[in-house]
Design an enzyme around this catalytic site. Sequence first.
Site, short mmCIF file in Angstrom:
data_model
loop_
_atom_site.label_atom_id
_atom_site.label_comp_id
_atom_site.label_asym_id
_atom_site.label_seq_id
_atom_site.Cartn_x
_atom_site.Cartn_y
_atom_site.Cartn_z
N CYS A 10 0.83 -1.22 0.00
CA CYS A 10 0.00 0.00 0.00
C CYS A 10 0.86 1.26 0.00
O CYS A 10 0.36 2.36 -0.27
CB CYS A 10 -0.95 -0.01 1.17
SG CYS A 10 -2.06 -1.43 1.13
N CYS A 29 -13.97 -0.20 7.18
CA CYS A 29 -13.07 -0.68 6.13
C CYS A 29 -13.11 0.24 4.92
O CYS A 29 -14.18 0.72 4.54
CB CYS A 29 -13.48 -2.09 5.70
SG CYS A 29 -13.60 -3.24 7.07
N ILE A 52 -12.75 -0.67 -2.02
CA ILE A 52 -11.89 -1.39 -2.97
C ILE A 52 -12.23 -0.81 -4.33
O ILE A 52 -13.38 -0.83 -4.76
CB ILE A 52 -12.13 -2.90 -2.88
CG1 ILE A 52 -11.58 -3.38 -1.54
CG2 ILE A 52 -11.46 -3.61 -4.05
CD1 ILE A 52 -11.87 -4.80 -1.24
N LYS A 89 -11.09 5.48 3.17
CA LYS A 89 -12.45 5.06 3.49
C LYS A 89 -13.43 5.45 2.38
O LYS A 89 -14.21 4.61 1.94
CB LYS A 89 -12.88 5.70 4.82
CG LYS A 89 -14.31 5.47 5.23
CD LYS A 89 -14.51 4.03 5.68
CE LYS A 89 -15.90 3.51 5.40
NZ LYS A 89 -16.21 3.32 3.99
N HIS A 146 -9.46 3.02 -2.39
CA HIS A 146 -8.07 2.56 -2.22
C HIS A 146 -7.60 1.68 -3.37
O HIS A 146 -7.47 0.47 -3.25
CB HIS A 146 -7.96 1.81 -0.89
CG HIS A 146 -6.56 1.45 -0.49
ND1 HIS A 146 -5.43 2.07 -1.01
CD2 HIS A 146 -6.09 0.53 0.39
CE1 HIS A 146 -4.35 1.54 -0.47
NE2 HIS A 146 -4.72 0.60 0.38
#
Lengths: 466, 397
Positions: free
Chosen positions: B83, B209, B212, B335, B339
């Site tokens: 990351c 989380c 994506i 968030k 990401h």
Amino acid sequence: MVGITSYGAYIPKWRLSLEAFSRGKGEKAVAGRDEDSLTMGVAAALDCLNGMDRNSVDAVFFASTTSPFKEKSVSATIATVLDLRRDVLTADFANSLRAGTTALKVAIDMVKAGSARNVLVVAADCRLAAPGTVLEQTFGDGAAALLVGGNGTIAEIGGYHTVFDEIYDVWRRDVDLYVQVWEDRFVYTRGYLRVMREATSKLMEEAGVNPQGLTKAVFYTPDVRRVVELAKGLGLDPKAQLQDPLIGTVGNTGTAHALMLFVAALEEANPGDKLIMASYGNGCDAFLFEVGEAVAKLRGQRRAVKAHLQSKRMVPDYVTYLRWRELVKMPEPRVPMAVSYPSAVAIWRERNRIFPLHGVKCQVCGTIQYPPQRVCVKCGSKDSFEEVRLYDRRGKLFSYSYDFLRGTPIGLVNLEGGGRIFCELTDVDVKELKVDMPVELSFRRLDLWRSDGIYGYFWKAIPVRA
Amino acid sequence: MPGVRDKVAIIGMGCTKFDEHWDKDVKDLVVEACYEAFEDAGVEPKDIQAAWWSSVISGLLGRSLAYPLKLNYLPISRVENRCASGHDAFINACYAVACGAFDLVLVCGAEKLKDVGLAIPGIIDPGEPYTSRVKPVFPPPAAFAQLAIRYFHHYGIPIDEGKRTLAKIAVKNHYNGSLNPKAQFQRRITVEDALKAPIIAYPLGLYDCCGITDGAAAAIITRADLAKNYRDDYVLVKGVGMSCGMYQAEIQDDWSMTYIEENVRASRMAYKEAGIENPRKQLDLAIVHDCFTITELVIYEDFGFSPRGKAKEDVDAGTFELKGELPVNTDGGLKCFGHPIGASGLRMIYEAYKQLQGKAGPRQVEIRNQLALTHTLGGTPVDSNTAAIAILGLRGA
């Protein structure tokens, strides 16, 4: 004074209610999704060797009709897990439910002949019967282990008789998934009852014991009604003299069954007791044992059958069980958790880290580290480590979580006496998980997404079994 | 160590909308982000002398930039550091410019996660230190969840109470995301929404989380003394920091796992270079790696924004909200901005760049000291991480 010097057993924590899939009553023990005959055999072997001198074990035998490998030695894996000497004789006994007792006979003869001091005999089975059949109700999964030696015997061998028998009564071909069975009447009248009676009565005759002189008869049991019939026919009192066959609680554990019942009998035995033990499978191996004074010293020192019986959890439903055994075809996960394949080379190179769970202890600062390091994480010393075996240590759960996709709990475990292991948790209800929960380590099969023909095995943490 | 402070300037940046780009591939995203950066800098692809490409799963070679952009046989390095890849690529490009090897370079990060088929980028396996595959396999949420378990346990915070604190971080980032047209998620939520959400990896729920996401971001950097040839409001690199851990959490049985040491080390390295002594007072904003809400909570303490164990009080006080004392993740963070792994570091730099230039629109924060911090974290707290930081500032800072 050759005989049994120690015993152990393993019964999986999971029980399947017979009501869940049949008109049967009670339950049976089933291997978890990460268990097989190898892992159950390891667990029984560890129970048996608890507190025993491993250096004087000269041979390890593994017996099963459900070895995870058609070609690869399970006894060698067990000896590796146990950290035994390199020159220990290892052998796998297979293809018959009698394989466990045959291994026991060979062990006894080796010790008698002086070619081995102590021989570890491990038997495990995880047999499949076709879903919905009567056979499925009686089959259970489990393992038993006996240590045979010449010193400190708890039960001395007093006689032996064997017969072999050519018959198609219960069998499984190389291409079969499920055990096959011929018609009931034939199977029992011409198979089980006839052959068991022949071998056991001959043994009693040769050993000069009469049925009244036996404390317990330990018989491989495919069916409760039939074993009672067998006992009666031999002049035994089934109520007083027949060892509980564990049908309805554990089930018929195949190759391990007679040995497991024998272990249960030894747990209750008193000095002077005479036990007859007989297994069945294309013949019969029958043994007579006399229990010695030393039997008391193992009492309460083994999980064996009694403690394992009490420590259980129900499989939530029949579908779960079918999925564990891969008897229903599930879609492949679309996204692998790992694209890399297990490498035989790496597994070989890391065998000490994987099988006997060796970590290292820094000889400069004393820090125990897992996996083994070249440079100490604490003091930076290079290559000054000694290997330490970590699986015998219990531990406490340091951290944990589980994801909703796989549902597999993972966590860090801090071990008693030092060391930390990052591992999966198994045989646990995720709701039970909490920091500092007492755990122990258990050898299990890994769920590899792409196995490349390899079964991965590794240690996982489980809540300490009572 | 001379470092890179005030030697390197960002003169152009681009960033695609972060989204589920079903109709675009990674090349499309690269073209969009890079051409926005070219236009912003007033340069053309032929002016670029070298490039750095950051991607974890969406292109393993430098040609992943050369091909879509038709960069003419340039030297292009591919950088992968989980990351932290975007920051790592950016930092390496800064080193190359600062040492005088090149005058004008491109850094681009992109990721196409939504082509993978399931909402977990689990196909990325670092493969070390075990090649036998005999090790636990786990997706990232179950790793960061353990950071929450340890943090709450260590500070005696009941899990329900801890989750409420985490929920406030999610609410903040969702609010900020709602002001950002390029964010993947632009919907505001309440604390109750977050608490009611399904569990992803206990104790973390859905709103703990990050998204994506597909996306790309790009930066064009040059030597500081050349920057004024391109624009007046260029942004200088004031300090960079990076730190890699040694698997202590996994192998050292006295490791507490209530914080991330790599964050501490990388931030101190960057603060030193940037001349920052009191980050909470000196920074105008921070864009940090909130892969999970617990990560952002721990970062507050790792970076010295809050004292150890006190981040909860600052969250309750609204310290890190848009109008708070030190706004964090003004663009919605991982968030809500999303990401796309290899792009995230450059997306953060994009937000800091726009904020410093006063071009952040409705989410613009007050720029007093002209300093902004950006940070990504690769790896997991149960084994080991790479923390990477770039602190940016305007000329006067």
